[in-house]
Each structure stands twice: as C-alpha cells, then as structure tokens.
Design a protein around this motif. Structure first.
Motif, PDB file in Angstrom:
ATOM      1  N   ASN A 130      -1.036  15.848  -4.025  1.00 22.78           N
ATOM      2  CA  ASN A 130      -1.649  16.536  -4.291  1.00 22.78           C
ATOM      3  C   ASN A 130      -3.033  16.183  -5.040  1.00 22.78           C
ATOM      4  O   ASN A 130      -4.149  16.566  -5.055  1.00 22.78           O
ATOM      5  N   SER A 131      -3.004  15.006  -5.017  1.00 23.65           N
ATOM      6  CA  SER A 131      -4.250  14.287  -4.995  1.00 23.65           C
ATOM      7  C   SER A 131      -4.501  13.400  -4.061  1.00 23.65           C
ATOM      8  O   SER A 131      -4.044  12.135  -3.985  1.00 23.65           O
ATOM      9  N   THR A 132      -5.769  12.871  -4.348  1.00 22.56           N
ATOM     10  CA  THR A 132      -5.847  11.975  -3.284  1.00 22.56           C
ATOM     11  C   THR A 132      -6.375  10.436  -3.539  1.00 22.56           C
ATOM     12  O   THR A 132      -5.882   9.643  -2.854  1.00 22.56           O
ATOM     13  N   ILE A 133      -6.110  10.144  -4.656  1.00 16.22           N
ATOM     14  CA  ILE A 133      -6.657   9.114  -5.495  1.00 16.22           C
ATOM     15  C   ILE A 133      -5.081   8.481  -4.789  1.00 16.22           C
ATOM     16  O   ILE A 133      -4.764   7.562  -4.660  1.00 16.22           O
ATOM     17  N   ALA A 134      -4.394   9.404  -5.505  1.00 12.92           N
ATOM     18  CA  ALA A 134      -2.809   8.835  -5.867  1.00 12.92           C
ATOM     19  C   ALA A 134      -2.101   8.576  -4.691  1.00 12.92           C
ATOM     20  O   ALA A 134      -1.321   7.588  -4.173  1.00 12.92           O
ATOM     21  N   MET A 135      -2.939   9.726  -3.003  1.00 15.12           N
ATOM     22  CA  MET A 135      -2.511   9.162  -1.923  1.00 15.12           C
ATOM     23  C   MET A 135      -2.822   7.471  -1.714  1.00 15.12           C
ATOM     24  O   MET A 135      -2.489   6.512  -1.145  1.00 15.12           O
ATOM     25  N   LEU A 136      -4.590   7.643  -2.108  1.00 16.99           N
ATOM     26  CA  LEU A 136      -4.941   6.838  -1.233  1.00 16.99           C
ATOM     27  C   LEU A 136      -4.219   5.381  -2.118  1.00 16.99           C
ATOM     28  O   LEU A 136      -3.941   3.810  -1.608  1.00 16.99           O
ATOM     29  N   ASN A 137      -4.212   5.376  -2.978  1.00 18.14           N
ATOM     30  CA  ASN A 137      -3.558   4.300  -4.411  1.00 18.14           C
ATOM     31  C   ASN A 137      -1.611   4.228  -3.481  1.00 18.14           C
ATOM     32  O   ASN A 137      -1.774   3.086  -3.086  1.00 18.14           O
ATOM     33  N   ARG A 138      -0.974   5.117  -2.555  1.00 15.38           N
ATOM     34  CA  ARG A 138       0.104   4.428  -2.356  1.00 15.38           C
ATOM     35  C   ARG A 138      -0.397   3.933  -0.654  1.00 15.38           C
ATOM     36  O   ARG A 138       0.704   3.523  -0.434  1.00 15.38           O
ATOM     37  N   LEU A 139      -1.133   4.225  -0.017  1.00 13.88           N
ATOM     38  CA  LEU A 139      -1.091   4.277   1.031  1.00 13.88           C
ATOM     39  C   LEU A 139      -1.617   2.103   0.923  1.00 13.88           C
ATOM     40  O   LEU A 139      -1.403   2.072   1.423  1.00 13.88           O
ATOM     41  N   GLU A 140      -2.694   1.607   0.105  1.00 19.05           N
ATOM     42  CA  GLU A 140      -2.716   0.637  -0.212  1.00 19.05           C
ATOM     43  C   GLU A 140      -1.599  -0.200  -0.734  1.00 19.05           C
ATOM     44  O   GLU A 140      -1.766  -1.179  -0.136  1.00 19.05           O
ATOM     45  N   SER A 141      -1.113   0.711  -1.527  1.00 22.10           N
ATOM     46  CA  SER A 141       0.773   0.061  -1.803  1.00 22.10           C
ATOM     47  C   SER A 141       1.442  -0.654  -0.944  1.00 22.10           C
ATOM     48  O   SER A 141       1.878  -1.246  -0.465  1.00 22.10           O
ATOM     49  N   LEU A 142       1.810   0.797   0.705  1.00 16.34           N
ATOM     50  CA  LEU A 142       2.228   0.861   1.331  1.00 16.34           C
ATOM     51  C   LEU A 142       1.489  -0.928   2.386  1.00 16.34           C
ATOM     52  O   LEU A 142       2.554  -1.388   2.547  1.00 16.34           O
ATOM     53  N   GLU A 143       0.633  -0.415   2.957  1.00 13.21           N
ATOM     54  CA  GLU A 143       0.056  -1.929   3.287  1.00 13.21           C
ATOM     55  C   GLU A 143       0.175  -3.240   2.281  1.00 13.21           C
ATOM     56  O   GLU A 143       0.820  -3.493   3.144  1.00 13.21           O
ATOM     57  N   ASN A 144      -0.342  -3.161   1.662  1.00 16.09           N
ATOM     58  CA  ASN A 144      -0.237  -4.269   1.008  1.00 16.09           C
ATOM     59  C   ASN A 144       1.606  -4.312   0.883  1.00 16.09           C
ATOM     60  O   ASN A 144       1.914  -6.196   0.811  1.00 16.09           O
ATOM     61  N   ASP A 145       2.502  -3.527   0.706  1.00 15.77           N
ATOM     62  CA  ASP A 145       4.020  -4.442  -0.266  1.00 15.77           C
ATOM     63  C   ASP A 145       4.347  -5.023   1.380  1.00 15.77           C
ATOM     64  O   ASP A 145       5.150  -5.655   1.570  1.00 15.77           O
ATOM     65  N   THR A 146       4.400  -3.920   2.436  1.00 15.32           N
ATOM     66  CA  THR A 146       4.872  -4.275   3.990  1.00 15.32           C
ATOM     67  C   THR A 146       4.258  -5.295   4.783  1.00 15.32           C
ATOM     68  O   THR A 146       4.713  -5.488   5.888  1.00 15.32           O
ATOM     69  N   GLY A 147       2.914  -5.002   4.188  1.00 11.95           N
ATOM     70  CA  GLY A 147       2.080  -6.201   5.746  1.00 11.95           C
ATOM     71  C   GLY A 147       2.155  -4.807   7.394  1.00 11.95           C
ATOM     72  O   GLY A 147       0.948  -5.702   8.162  1.00 11.95           O
ATOM     73  N   THR A 148       2.318  -3.648   7.194  1.00 15.55           N
ATOM     74  CA  THR A 148       2.104  -2.826   7.625  1.00 15.55           C
ATOM     75  C   THR A 148       0.461  -2.254   8.235  1.00 15.55           C
ATOM     76  O   THR A 148       0.404  -2.141   7.011  1.00 15.55           O
ATOM     77  N   ASN A 149      -0.244  -1.963   9.613  1.00 21.23           N
ATOM     78  CA  ASN A 149      -1.261  -1.485   9.497  1.00 21.23           C
ATOM     79  C   ASN A 149      -0.464   0.294   9.275  1.00 21.23           C
ATOM     80  O   ASN A 149      -0.222   0.400  10.330  1.00 21.23           O
ATOM     81  N   ILE A 150      -0.994   0.386   8.004  1.00 16.96           N
ATOM     82  CA  ILE A 150      -0.627   2.235   7.190  1.00 16.96           C
ATOM     83  C   ILE A 150      -1.441   3.317   8.129  1.00 16.96           C
ATOM     84  O   ILE A 150      -1.194   4.187   9.151  1.00 16.96           O
ATOM     85  N   ALA A 151      -3.154   3.181   8.606  1.00 14.94           N
ATOM     86  CA  ALA A 151      -3.905   3.601   9.153  1.00 14.94           C
ATOM     87  C   ALA A 151      -3.067   3.400  10.802  1.00 14.94           C
ATOM     88  O   ALA A 151      -3.281   4.814  11.660  1.00 14.94           O
ATOM     89  N   LEU A 152      -2.517   2.783  11.550  1.00 18.85           N
ATOM     90  CA  LEU A 152      -2.310   2.296  13.139  1.00 18.85           C
ATOM     91  C   LEU A 152      -0.612   3.406  13.093  1.00 18.85           C
ATOM     92  O   LEU A 152      -1.296   4.186  13.565  1.00 18.85           O
ATOM     93  N   LEU A 153      -0.478   3.462  12.001  1.00 19.47           N
ATOM     94  CA  LEU A 153       1.363   4.619  12.120  1.00 19.47           C
ATOM     95  C   LEU A 153       0.995   5.969  11.728  1.00 19.47           C
ATOM     96  O   LEU A 153       1.144   6.097  11.982  1.00 19.47           O
TER      97      LEU A 153
END
Length: 134
Positions: free
Chosen positions: A20-43
């Motif tokens: 529902n929220s672009t800001i929440a989505m961006l925060n989640r993407l950043e968190s995923l990438e930081n916490d997992t080291g996965t390139n979420i953009a590639l995924l």
C-alpha cells in the motif's frame, strides 16, 4: 449480489503495508538487501521478467492451440526467442541467489527422482505428493 465497494474495502484491509505504501516498500527492500546481502533488484528483475516472458511464450502457445495461429517456423522461432528471454531472466534470478544453472537443474532432477522413483511419471505421485515435496 456482491457489493464491490465492500470487496475493495476488504482487499484494502488484507493488503500489506508494503503493498500500500511506496515508502514502506522501499524500506522493506532496503532492509532485505541489508539483512541478507541479496541483490533484491536482480531478484525482482528475474521474478517479474520470468512471469512476463513466460506469459508471452504462453500467449503464442494459446493462440496456436485455441485460436488457429499456425504452428509454423515463424511461430516456432518466436517461441524460441521468448524462451531465450525467459532464460535471461532466470539467469538474473540465479545471480541474485548466488546459484548456477548446474545447481538449479541438479536440484530439480533430485526433486523429480524423489517424486518419481525410477524416472517414470505417475499421476498418483503427481497429485499426492509427500510432505515437503514442493
């Protein structure tokens, strides 16, 4: 009769904040990438691309099967191009996961051999899978 406005309210209520929220989505993407080291953009590129290109391949098959489009060399070549596009996006997803084609195909082979011992398809085993069989 279904009240579509109530259905929209229901859908809104069962939709995640990240959807529902672009800001929440961006925060989640950043968190995923930081916490997992996965390139979420590639995924994400891989996931969305596989679905899109698979849909384009399926569209050609649908038109050949149900709408009279000819099964000819031009359409075969078009399907091959779409499969190539699928492979490109599969490679994107595998890079994000740190996986190789060998790893993925070997894992799939092991899964299917476990499901179909002896390498023979079975409707029974196809429809009634063991626990943990994905």
């Amino acid at each position: 009769m279904i009240d579509l406005n109530k259905y929209k309210e229901f859908v809104q209520g069962v939709t995640s904040e990240e959807s529902n929220s672009t800001i929440a989505m961006l925060n989640r993407l950043e968190s995923l990438e930081n916490d997992t080291g996965t390139n979420i953009a590639l995924l994400m590129t891989g996931a969305i691309g596989i679905a899109s290109e698979g849909g384009e391949f399926a569209e050609i098959v649908k038109k050949i099967t149900f709408q009279g489009k000819p099964y000819n060399q031009d359409n075969i070549d078009h399907m091959k191009i779409e499969l190539g596009d699928c492979m490109w996006y599969i490679a994107q997803a595998m890079m994000a996961l740190g996986a190789s084609f060998d790893e993925i195909t070997l894992g799939n082979t092991h899964k299917l051999l476990k499901r179909y011992p002896g390498g023979e398809f079975s409707i029974e085993r196809s429809e009634n899978r063991a626990a943990g069989d994905r």
